[in-house]
Design a protein around this motif. Structure first.
Motif, short mmCIF file in Angstrom:
data_model
loop_
_atom_site.label_atom_id
_atom_site.label_comp_id
_atom_site.label_asym_id
_atom_site.label_seq_id
_atom_site.Cartn_x
_atom_site.Cartn_y
_atom_site.Cartn_z
N LEU A 160 -9.60 11.83 1.08
CA LEU A 160 -10.78 11.02 0.77
C LEU A 160 -11.89 11.88 0.20
O LEU A 160 -12.59 11.48 -0.74
CB LEU A 160 -11.26 10.29 2.02
N ARG A 161 -12.08 13.06 0.75
CA ARG A 161 -13.14 13.94 0.25
C ARG A 161 -12.85 14.38 -1.19
O ARG A 161 -13.76 14.43 -2.03
CB ARG A 161 -13.28 15.15 1.16
N LYS A 162 -11.60 14.70 -1.48
CA LYS A 162 -11.26 15.10 -2.84
C LYS A 162 -11.43 13.96 -3.83
O LYS A 162 -11.94 14.16 -4.94
CB LYS A 162 -9.82 15.63 -2.87
N LEU A 163 -11.03 12.77 -3.42
CA LEU A 163 -11.20 11.61 -4.30
C LEU A 163 -12.68 11.29 -4.50
O LEU A 163 -13.08 10.85 -5.58
CB LEU A 163 -10.47 10.40 -3.70
N SER A 164 -13.47 11.51 -3.48
CA SER A 164 -14.90 11.24 -3.61
C SER A 164 -15.54 12.17 -4.64
O SER A 164 -16.46 11.77 -5.36
CB SER A 164 -15.60 11.40 -2.26
N MET A 165 -15.05 13.39 -4.73
CA MET A 165 -15.58 14.33 -5.72
C MET A 165 -15.24 13.85 -7.12
O MET A 165 -16.06 13.94 -8.04
CB MET A 165 -15.01 15.71 -5.46
N LEU A 166 -14.03 13.33 -7.30
CA LEU A 166 -13.63 12.82 -8.62
C LEU A 166 -14.48 11.62 -9.01
O LEU A 166 -14.76 11.41 -10.20
CB LEU A 166 -12.15 12.43 -8.60
N LYS A 167 -14.87 10.83 -8.02
CA LYS A 167 -15.65 9.62 -8.28
C LYS A 167 -17.16 9.88 -8.23
O LYS A 167 -17.95 8.95 -8.44
CB LYS A 167 -15.29 8.53 -7.27
N VAL A 223 -5.30 6.75 -0.64
CA VAL A 223 -5.72 6.56 -2.03
C VAL A 223 -6.15 5.12 -2.27
O VAL A 223 -7.17 4.84 -2.93
CB VAL A 223 -4.58 6.95 -3.00
N GLU A 224 -5.39 4.17 -1.72
CA GLU A 224 -5.74 2.75 -1.88
C GLU A 224 -7.06 2.44 -1.20
O GLU A 224 -7.92 1.74 -1.74
CB GLU A 224 -4.62 1.86 -1.32
N LYS A 225 -7.24 2.95 0.02
CA LYS A 225 -8.49 2.69 0.76
C LYS A 225 -9.68 3.29 0.03
O LYS A 225 -10.78 2.73 0.03
CB LYS A 225 -8.40 3.28 2.17
N ALA A 226 -9.47 4.45 -0.60
CA ALA A 226 -10.56 5.13 -1.31
C ALA A 226 -11.00 4.35 -2.55
O ALA A 226 -12.02 4.70 -3.16
CB ALA A 226 -10.14 6.54 -1.71
N GLY A 227 -10.26 3.32 -2.91
CA GLY A 227 -10.62 2.53 -4.07
C GLY A 227 -11.98 1.87 -3.98
O GLY A 227 -12.56 1.48 -5.00
N PRO A 287 -6.75 14.32 9.80
CA PRO A 287 -7.45 15.32 8.98
C PRO A 287 -6.94 15.39 7.55
O PRO A 287 -7.73 15.62 6.63
CB PRO A 287 -7.21 16.63 9.74
N ASP A 288 -5.65 15.19 7.34
CA ASP A 288 -5.11 15.23 5.98
C ASP A 288 -5.68 14.07 5.14
O ASP A 288 -6.01 14.26 3.97
CB ASP A 288 -3.58 15.15 6.00
N CYS A 289 -5.76 12.90 5.76
CA CYS A 289 -6.32 11.75 5.05
C CYS A 289 -7.81 11.95 4.77
O CYS A 289 -8.30 11.59 3.69
CB CYS A 289 -6.11 10.47 5.86
N ALA A 290 -8.51 12.52 5.74
CA ALA A 290 -9.94 12.80 5.52
C ALA A 290 -10.12 13.74 4.34
O ALA A 290 -11.04 13.56 3.52
CB ALA A 290 -10.55 13.41 6.78
N GLU A 291 -9.24 14.73 4.21
CA GLU A 291 -9.34 15.67 3.09
C GLU A 291 -9.03 14.98 1.77
O GLU A 291 -9.68 15.25 0.75
CB GLU A 291 -8.39 16.85 3.31
N LEU A 348 0.80 -1.23 0.00
CA LEU A 348 0.00 0.00 0.00
C LEU A 348 0.83 1.27 0.00
O LEU A 348 0.29 2.36 -0.19
CB LEU A 348 -0.94 0.01 1.22
N GLY A 349 2.14 1.15 0.21
CA GLY A 349 2.99 2.33 0.25
C GLY A 349 3.29 2.75 1.68
O GLY A 349 2.61 2.34 2.62
N ALA A 350 4.31 3.60 1.83
CA ALA A 350 4.79 3.97 3.15
C ALA A 350 4.19 5.27 3.68
O ALA A 350 4.43 5.64 4.81
CB ALA A 350 6.32 4.09 3.13
N THR A 351 3.41 5.98 2.85
CA THR A 351 2.84 7.25 3.29
C THR A 351 1.35 7.11 3.55
O THR A 351 0.65 6.32 2.90
CB THR A 351 3.05 8.34 2.23
N LEU A 352 0.86 7.89 4.51
CA LEU A 352 -0.58 7.85 4.80
C LEU A 352 -1.39 8.33 3.61
O LEU A 352 -2.49 7.81 3.36
CB LEU A 352 -0.88 8.70 6.03
N ALA A 353 -0.86 9.29 2.87
CA ALA A 353 -1.57 9.78 1.68
C ALA A 353 -1.75 8.67 0.67
O ALA A 353 -2.83 8.49 0.09
CB ALA A 353 -0.82 10.96 1.07
N GLY A 354 -0.69 7.90 0.42
CA GLY A 354 -0.78 6.80 -0.53
C GLY A 354 -1.73 5.72 -0.06
O GLY A 354 -2.49 5.14 -0.87
N ILE A 355 -1.70 5.43 1.24
CA ILE A 355 -2.61 4.43 1.79
C ILE A 355 -4.06 4.90 1.68
O ILE A 355 -4.97 4.12 1.37
CB ILE A 355 -2.23 4.11 3.25
#
Length: 442
Positions: free
Chosen positions: A206-213, A177-181, A200-204, A168-175
């Motif tokens: 997820l919100r941005k990815l949700s808009m794309l989807k 993205v995978e969870k948002a799949g 909060p950064d991960c929540a943000e 899943l990668g070593a960064t919370l941001a990358g993880i």
């Protein structure tokens, strides 16, 4: 077919292998007559908490609809992964589902992994039991997990933390993205309230990815705030604040599931139930009972042993160990438990144990032949590097557990953590058998 034969067959299917070909899995699901699914499905992902969310949601909904749930891994028996009406499926039904999968795979040129096969077994079991709703826990990540091959009416993401970094990668941001799949176009996604405060950064992200989807994201409307709890018997109470017309709520709710982190999991489960009521899948407004008996093992699970205590806990990653430390401070402020700890290869032992510094008396390293275990010597070295005393090394596992039980019987506290896969074996070696958590009415 006997249950032992069914488990042996499932374990023979490329054990430990991860295959990201969801198109192949979708073909198998269709070939077994499970496309479309004969029931709506909710997909629940996240680093920690997703199994507890499934369990709480089961307890809320099972009195109203026939519900199937897929959770993993199991503690004692493989049938724990497949549940009907909040209880593990009967051996006979599990074996019948495995036989259907075996017969199909014998006729076609296709293979599945162990994890895919257990999910398919669950889906067959749900169909054959006449399930009206399925709750499916994601295993690894989300984007390529087997659960993501299924259609869904709702998704939920419980938390984002570091785990399975090789994939899943070593960064919370990358993880994140995978969870948002697991998000899908037009399908609502619930994000746990705890994510906003703890990540909060991960929540943000997820919100941005949700808009794309084009997947509408929502946060639980009901806040569960812990008001108290006891270890023996295991009881934890929460005040419920907020309003949701889709739910008929008591002012307070009690459960036999312990752990401070359960406040966010309970809130997420209530949000799932509310959305399902809004979709007309379950009755609305749903009457929420004042007590929830949840059948889920190894979540800060206490057992009285002689004059002492043994606690089984599933914490196995950095986020989970931090939550475990917070729970220890709350429930056992004056006790320093002996920690029985084992984990899988690739884990960073010093990083995992760091949150427990000054909270435990010492570490008893264990190695069991389950899914690429870390050698006991490496576990001991990692514990020593973090400043922990290492105890009971260089002796056979049975003798080691005998010494640990003696520590508990004489008035000590023992905490078992590090790998969910070890909990059942360690519990049995400590003489706990398969005794479950008592319900609130006992």
């Amino acid at each position: 077919m006997h249950i032992a034969d069914a488990e042996k067959y499932l374990l023979s299917l490329q054990p430990g292998k991860i295959d990201f070909d969801l198109a192949r899995l979708k073909r198998v699901i269709a070939g077994l007559g499970l496309n479309p699914l004969p029931f709506p499905a909710v997909i629940i992902g996240g680093t920690n908490g997703k199994g507890s969310v499934v369990t709480f949601t089961e307890a809320l909904i099972a009195p109203h609809v026939r519900i199937g749930a897929f959770v993993k891994p199991h503690v004692f028996h493989i049938t724990e992964r497949v549940r009907i009406g909040g209880r593990p499926v009967h051996d006979e039904a599990f074996c019948a589902a495995v036989q259907q999968l075996m017969d199909y795979l014998a006729r076609v040129d296709v293979s599945v992994t162990f994890f895919e096969a257990t999910l398919i077994t669950a889906l067959i079991s749900f169909r054959d039991a006449g399930a009206q709703l399925a709750l499916v826990e994601v295993g690894l990540g989300g984007r390529f997990d087997a659960a993501n091959a299924l259609p869904r009416v709702l998704t939920a993401i419980t938390s984002i933390g570091r785990d399975h970094e090789k994939f899943l990668g070593a960064t919370l941001a990358g993880i994140a993205v995978e969870k948002a799949g697991i998000m899908a176009q037009g399908v609502p996604c619930i994000i746990s309230r705890g994510m906003r405060t703890e990540s909060p950064d991960c929540a943000e992200i997820l919100r941005k990815l949700s808009m794309l989807k084009h997947a509408p994201v929502m946060e639980p409307r009901i806040r569960a705030s812990r008001t108290g709890g006891s270890l023996i018997p295991p009881v934890q109470s929460f005040a419920l604040d907020g309003e949701d017309a889709r739910l008929s709520l008591p002012s307070e709710i009690a459960t036999n599931q312990l752990g401070l982190y359960q406040s966010h999991n309970l809130g997420c489960a209530l949000a799932i139930a509310a959305e399902l009521a809004g979709l007309g899948i379950i009755p609305a407004p749903l009457a929420v009972p004042p007590a929830l008996n949840a059948v889920y093992r190894g979540r800060f699970e206490p057992h009285r042993v002689g004059n002492g205590l043994v606690i089984l806990d599933s914490s196995h990653n950095e986020e989970g160990m931090r939550s475990l430390a917070e729970t220890l401070r709350e429930y056992l402020p004056d006790a320093k438990p002996l920690l029985v700890f084992g984990c899988q290869e690739g884990k960073d032992v010093p990083r995992l144990l760091a949150p427990l510094q000054a909270l435990v008396l010492g570490v008893v390293p264990v190695e069991l032949p389950i899914l690429h275990p870390m050698p006991e010597a490496d576990v001991a070295q990692g514990a020593q590097a973090t400043g922990f005393a290492v105890l009971h090394t260089g002796v056979p596992f049975a003798e080691k557990m005998s010494r640990v039980r003696a520590d508990a019987e004489s008035g000590g506290t023992v905490l078992v953590a590090g790998s969910i896969y070890y909990l059942g074996t360690v519990a049995q070696a400590l003489g706990l058998g398969e005794t479950g958590l008592p319900g609130l009415n006992q």
